[in-house]
Design an enzyme around this catalytic site. Structure first.
Site, PDB file in Angstrom:
ATOM      1  N   GLU A  58      -9.486   0.520   1.176  1.00  0.00           N
ATOM      2  CA  GLU A  58      -8.076   0.890   1.145  1.00  0.00           C
ATOM      3  C   GLU A  58      -7.544   0.972   2.569  1.00  0.00           C
ATOM      4  OE1 GLU A  58      -5.333   0.866   0.052  1.00  0.00           O
ATOM      5  OE2 GLU A  58      -4.958   2.405  -1.442  1.00  0.00           O
ATOM      6  N   ASP A  59      -6.253   0.739   2.745  1.00  0.00           N
ATOM      7  CA  ASP A  59      -5.667   0.901   4.073  1.00  0.00           C
ATOM      8  C   ASP A  59      -5.448   2.365   4.401  1.00  0.00           C
ATOM      9  OD1 ASP A  59      -3.699   1.136   2.149  1.00  0.00           O
ATOM     10  OD2 ASP A  59      -2.208  -0.085   3.199  1.00  0.00           O
ATOM     11  N   ASP A  62      -3.074   8.545   0.854  1.00  0.00           N
ATOM     12  CA  ASP A  62      -1.968   9.449   1.173  1.00  0.00           C
ATOM     13  C   ASP A  62      -1.940  10.574   0.117  1.00  0.00           C
ATOM     14  OD1 ASP A  62       0.471  10.298   2.344  1.00  0.00           O
ATOM     15  OD2 ASP A  62       1.628   8.987   1.065  1.00  0.00           O
ATOM     16  N   GLY A  64      -3.060  10.268  -2.807  1.00  0.00           N
ATOM     17  CA  GLY A  64      -4.273  10.082  -3.604  1.00  0.00           C
ATOM     18  C   GLY A  64      -3.989   9.519  -4.984  1.00  0.00           C
ATOM     19  N   LYS A  90      -4.658  10.583   5.123  1.00  0.00           N
ATOM     20  CA  LYS A  90      -3.638  11.601   5.413  1.00  0.00           C
ATOM     21  C   LYS A  90      -3.869  12.775   4.471  1.00  0.00           C
ATOM     22  CE  LYS A  90       0.365   8.832   5.682  1.00  0.00           C
ATOM     23  NZ  LYS A  90       1.797   8.622   5.362  1.00  0.00           N
ATOM     24  N   ASP A 118       2.754  -1.899   5.948  1.00  0.00           N
ATOM     25  CA  ASP A 118       4.126  -2.367   6.128  1.00  0.00           C
ATOM     26  C   ASP A 118       5.121  -1.230   6.303  1.00  0.00           C
ATOM     27  OD1 ASP A 118       4.007  -1.558   3.332  1.00  0.00           O
ATOM     28  OD2 ASP A 118       5.990  -2.459   3.192  1.00  0.00           O
ATOM     29  N   ARG A 124       3.414  -6.094   9.027  1.00  0.00           N
ATOM     30  CA  ARG A 124       1.989  -6.066   8.650  1.00  0.00           C
ATOM     31  C   ARG A 124       1.135  -6.773   9.696  1.00  0.00           C
ATOM     32  NH1 ARG A 124       1.347  -4.216   3.387  1.00  0.00           N
ATOM     33  NH2 ARG A 124       3.006  -4.678   1.923  1.00  0.00           N
TER      34      ARG A 124
END
Ligand code: IMP
Length: 135
Positions: A58-59, A62, A64, A90, A118, A124
């Site tokens: 995953e990038d 946040d 979740g 995060k 993005d 990106r």
């Protein structure tokens, strides 16, 4: 996870020393820099995951919600194991508990973009990660 993790996964697999296959799943919840709360998985993996060890890449994790939705989605796949690797985490924004196994960087509550992530569909391709300062 598309689209944000595409650049990270490209770099990660070139550093992996274990044999592996790559497949993609598309999940989306963000619109205009805000989590909509509603997570959609418009495209899933094509690989038969039965008995396989899965590493979700995953990038950013946040709230979740996306990860929880994906784990639920993969529940019936009868994988041997599922682990989570995220470039960014995060944790201060978490709404759903997520057990992250591998994390690149833990960050504060800023909206970040670049290196796959993005900002309203743009940036990106930036070779670095930038953030939107909060007012
Ligand atoms: P979550 O469901 O709130 O954990 O959000 C996960 C997804 O939202 C990530 O895969 C990203 O696509 C997107 N996202 C969350 N935070 C950011 C951010 O700061 N920048 C860009 N995308 C983000």
């Amino acid at each position: 996870m598309l689209t944000g993790a595409a650049l990270f996964v490209a770099d990660l697999v070139r550093a992996l020393t274990v044999e592996h296959e790559i497949d993609f799943v598309r999940a989306s919840s963000y619109r205009d820099c805000r989590s909509t709360g509603e997570v959609r998985i418009p495209a899933s993996v094509q690989t038969d995951l039965t008995g396989r060890h899965i590493l979700i890449v995953e990038d950013i994790v946040d709230t979740g919600r996306t990860m929880c939705r994906l784990l639920e989605h993969l529940k019936d796949a009868r994988a041997a194991s599922v682990a989570i690797c995220t470039l960014l985490d995060k944790p201060s924004r978490r709404c759903e508990p997520v057990n992250v196994h591998f994390c690149g960087f833990t960050i504060d509550d800023h909206y970040v973009y670049g290196y796959g992530l993005d900002l309203n569909g743009r940036y990106r391709g930036l070779p670095h990660i930038a953030y939107v300062p909060r007012n």
